[in-house]
Write a protein that holds these residues in place. Sequence first.
Motif: not given
Length: 468
Positions: A266-267, A262-264, A270
């Motif tokens: 979005r950004d 999920s973080e990847h 990260s």
Amino acid sequence: FTISLVVARALGFVELVILARCLSRRELGEYAICFTLALMLRAFSALGIAAATVRESARTSHRATDFILAGIPLRAAVSLVAMCVGFGIVALLPWRPELRRAGILFSVISVPLALTGLNEYLLAFQQRARIAATCLIVSTVVRVVLVSAVLLLGFRVFAVGLCILVTTTALWLTTTYFILKEVRRPWPRPSLATCLRILAVGWPIGLVAILSVFYHRLDVVMVSAFSGNAEVALYSAAFSLLNILAVLQQPISKAALPFLTSEHARDPSSLAGAHHTAIKVFACAGFPLAVLGVLLSPVAFDLIYGAKYWASILIAQVLLVSLPFRYMWNFTQTLFTASGKQNFNPIPMATGAVVNWGLNLLFIPRYGALGAAVSVVASYGAMLCVAGYLTETRLHRMRWLDILWKPLAASAVMAGGGMLFRGYGAIVQTAVALVSGGGMFFLLRPFTRSELNLFRKALGLKRPAEDP
């Protein structure tokens, strides 16, 4: 979840000790061979379905139900095919009838083993790891009690297999109930397109699993072939100590996969910081644990297994050297999957497998289980080197020297302190090693203020004010 896996692995260690005390070395070796067959079949049926189902569910949360309801029957179907392959393998091997019956039983056991592995991923994805933890601990406790009871009643390997089959099947059915309870109705029918998507994402991960099982289990087969099942028992006893410590990393990867995916999304940038911090954590944990394990192995094996397994001490000490490499490689593999670059995962695993097989052929005929242990250390080092190269060229830059020099320096001081007091017994050695290594870690302070704040946040502790 981490605590439950550690407790379950510790209980599994207790179970192995009970088996070692109640069975002859030949019978324990036969049990290890049969269980190895079950684990190999589970790996062949994996096909990366668990990780792919979770990754796609996290990446496209509005379709999570579709992927969950497709992943469960898909994994079941492939597991049944692998079970039939196991029947064929057992029929072709020149085993005596009693051992052949046990092999068939453990082929059946591979099915609930595979499905339970998928359920652990899904419960972690649903943020219900506490349920997975409770079910796992209860199942393991019941299994150890049943195994102990049948051994005390005079039954042997086949009866132990029946206990494992019953408890593993109960764990699979229970966890499946809790997963499906959270899936909103009406349930959509699994589509062929969804199944194909899971297989398309999962095949590199599945290939890694197949290579991994050859990497981790073929040495057992080779030790059996060249040195006999009594030597397999020595190797299995030594490997049990490594497995307890190695389990510390597994829940982190399972829990981190949906979060990092999920973080990847979005950004993408990260992941570099997460990778840097995680490798530092695993280095700070892995190297000291390896040193302490080496120092305490003589006491542990003498106390737990007795004189019958003294030959396992040196094997275990060699295997423990691979622990930090195993930690760092396994998390890097998870990071490749989270970033959508899972196609690179088979490359380090294939390298390690080739190194392991080649060294096993060279060392096992001459040195037996000790040669297999040396091969494990060398091959994990090779895997980490290849994974590091792929990280640098395909993912992001890593400050490897900054990450590793402080844990290595502190662990070297720890090992040196233990060696200086070598003649005073393992307990004194360990105490000196802990004091000297802990002091060195305190002086070097390997973690930055921002990383410490991140740990406090992750543990739910109060976060101190940032430095100006």
